[in-house]
Motif scaffolding. Structure first.
Motif, PDB file in Angstrom:
ATOM      1  N   ARG A  13     -38.150  25.700  -2.003  1.00 45.82           N
ATOM      2  CA  ARG A  13     -36.847  25.226  -2.489  1.00 45.82           C
ATOM      3  C   ARG A  13     -35.696  25.578  -1.539  1.00 45.82           C
ATOM      4  O   ARG A  13     -34.527  25.495  -1.901  1.00 45.82           O
ATOM      5  CB  ARG A  13     -36.585  25.798  -3.891  1.00 45.82           C
ATOM      6  N   ARG A  15     -34.116  24.199   0.732  1.00 44.89           N
ATOM      7  CA  ARG A  15     -33.042  23.246   1.046  1.00 44.89           C
ATOM      8  C   ARG A  15     -32.254  22.825  -0.201  1.00 44.89           C
ATOM      9  O   ARG A  15     -31.477  21.880  -0.159  1.00 44.89           O
ATOM     10  CB  ARG A  15     -33.627  22.013   1.737  1.00 44.89           C
ATOM     11  N   GLU A  16     -32.497  23.503  -1.304  1.00 46.56           N
ATOM     12  CA  GLU A  16     -31.861  23.069  -2.558  1.00 46.56           C
ATOM     13  C   GLU A  16     -30.589  23.818  -2.919  1.00 46.56           C
ATOM     14  O   GLU A  16     -30.003  23.573  -3.977  1.00 46.56           O
ATOM     15  CB  GLU A  16     -32.852  23.248  -3.724  1.00 46.56           C
ATOM     16  N   ARG A  19     -27.453  21.766  -3.895  1.00 41.02           N
ATOM     17  CA  ARG A  19     -27.654  20.990  -5.123  1.00 41.02           C
ATOM     18  C   ARG A  19     -27.595  21.909  -6.351  1.00 41.02           C
ATOM     19  O   ARG A  19     -26.942  21.611  -7.352  1.00 41.02           O
ATOM     20  CB  ARG A  19     -29.014  20.263  -5.068  1.00 41.02           C
TER      21      ARG A  19
END
Ligand SMILES: Cc1ncc(COP(=O)(O)O)c(C=O)c1O
Length: 466
Positions: A13, A15-16, A19
């Motif tokens: 995760r 790169r989250e 978001r």
């Protein structure tokens, strides 16, 4: 099989972050990051560098707002933390005390002036300030607090009440009554307030951290003398300047000061865990904690926790072993020497100033060059203080150097590098800055376009940084 594997979680995760931030944490901050193009997915930290998910390496001159003095993931501190976790200590017995907090207190006092004899632990800089304010009131039996214009002491309600910048206070009132601001450096104004005989404490940063204001040589010793004369306690806020930042273990050493209370936090745990401490004279401490009923009249659940204390002891040891305080002084002097000539070379540079590894550059409007004047008007009309964003953005984007504008409505870029920064990186920063300033003289079209974007966004209030 445990259901969680943190390493796997990070890999899956990684790169989250943005978001998740937008959905659950602070979407307005997400907008700020996207607007100025700082929306990287950060994967690792090492020394004075941050590494993103694509493996790109950035020079980190913010150092987590000054917490990574010994460098990100300092191997010596980390090794001791691993040993600490394996020891499975009896942390926070609460109706009992533990060795590590005691040793950290001993190590701090060993490095501080001899008149300081007690430590109250906290969890942050603001909490150290809250603690110092309470101790000062209880020890003196007085209520008023005097502080400085443009000072910064944190954002909890008491600390905010002595914040020298209206932007932070807006909409959070009413704040603590009985607080009065005086100009930093103005002894007459301070004397006028103290003469009233009702001031518990004067709170001051030895070097103002927000915009790196270094006081005149005689200001702090004379302020201390005034405090003594009028029975007011001197609280020196060393949350930013302490633990080597200015080239001395405590900045007070530059003037031989003997404050009643010294607040610390930031660099003390190597950036690993929240931590804070207030160093106090025995006299002040004994006046507050003056009976068994009052033994815990001020405390905080996590304040003496073993993990923070272990990180603190390991960090102090790393500062000594790696001779980092001396290094902060040396690298700071080099940075100032390389960047002070920018004042002569670029008309938009009003001043370059610093003390150890607290450094700032202040900009002013261009007088010549139509294109650059036009750009100034464009961004400053959107929000005064945005001009300096035209330094931080290309430094980040083109040179992979992380810096920030130091506050609202000021054209100041401030840096707080880890003390482990290499000489080559100091030189790289100075020449990148020179190149970016050159660009402001004849702004390329891309920069004008960017100016337009942040001016438009800032009109809607999204491009401010803390
Ligand atoms: C001088 C000073 N005091 C207090 C604080 C507040 O510290 P914290 O953010 O940990 O509450 C800061 C934070 O930047 C600071 O620079």
């Amino acid at each position: 099989m445990p259901s969680l594997d943190v390493a796997e979680l990070l890999a899956r995760r990684g790169r989250e972050a943005l978001r998740l931030n937008d959905r659950h944490v602070n979407p307005q901050f997400g907008r700020v990051l996207r607007t100025i193009g700082f929306d990287r997915a950060w994967a690792r930290g090492e020394g004075a560098h941050l590494i993103d998910a694509d493996g790109e390496r950035y020079l980190d001159l913010l150092g987590g707002y000054g917490v990574f003095a010994v460098g990100r993931n300092n191997p010596a501190v980390r090794a001791q933390l691993e040993r600490f976790l394996a020891a499975e200590t009896a942390s926070l017995p609460q109706m009992g005390v533990t060795t590590l907090a005691g040793v950290l207190a001993e190590e701090l006092l060993r490095r501080a002036p001899a008149h300081l004899g007690a430590v109250v632990f906290t969890n942050s800089g603001a909490e150290s300030i809250e603690t110092a304010l309470k101790l000062a009131r209880a020890a003196t039996g007085r209520g008023r607090i005097v502080h400085c214009d443009h000072g910064f002491h944190g954002l909890t309600l008491g600390a905010l009440s002595i914040n020298g910048n209206d932007d932070f206070r807006e909409r959070f009132g009413p704040l603590l009554p009985g607080t009065t601001a005086v100009p930093f450096g103005d002894l007459d104004a301070l004397a006028r307030e103290l003469r009233r005989g009702d001031v518990a404490a004067f709170v001051v940063e030895p070097v103002q951290g927000k915009t790196v204001r270094v006081p005149q040589r005689d200001y702090l010793p004379a302020a201390q003398e005034l405090c003594r004369r009028h029975g007011t306690l001197l609280i020196l806020d060393e949350v930013m300047t302490g633990l080597g930042r200015t080239g001395r273990f405590l900045a007070l050493e530059h003037w031989g000061l003997e404050p009643d209370l010294v607040t610390l936090s930031k660099a003390l745990s190597g950036g690993y865990v929240p931590i804070g401490a207030v160093l106090a004279t025995r006299r002040v401490h004994a006046r507050v904690f003056d009976s068994m009923e009052r033994a815990v009249v001020h405390s905080s659940t996590f304040a003496t926790n073993d993990l923070a204390a272990a990180a603190g002891i390991a960090t102090l040891s790393a500062l000594d072993d790696e001779r980092l305080v001396e290094r902060a002084g040396r690298m700071g002097a080099l940075l100032l020497e390389l960047t002070q000539p920018l004042v002569e070379r670029h008309e938009v540079v009003r001043e370059v100033r610093g003390c150890g590894l607290m450094w700032a550059i202040e900009l002013q409007p261009p007088s010549g060059g139509l294109a650059s004047r036009g750009l100034w008007q464009l961004v400053e009309r959107g929000q005064p203080g945005l001009w300096a964003q035209l330094l931080t953005v290309p430094l980040f984007d083109r040179h992979q150097i992380l810096t920030q504008v130091s506050g609202h409505h000021v054209n100041v870029v401030r840096v707080l590098p880890p003390y482990v920064i290499e000489e080559a990186d100091v030189r790289r920063f100075a020449s990148a800055l020179d190149e970016v300033l050159d660009g402001l003289r004849r702004p390329p079209r891309a920069m004008t376009r960017f100016g337009l974007t942040i001016a438009r966004h800032s009109a809607r209030g999204v491009a401010r940084s803390r």
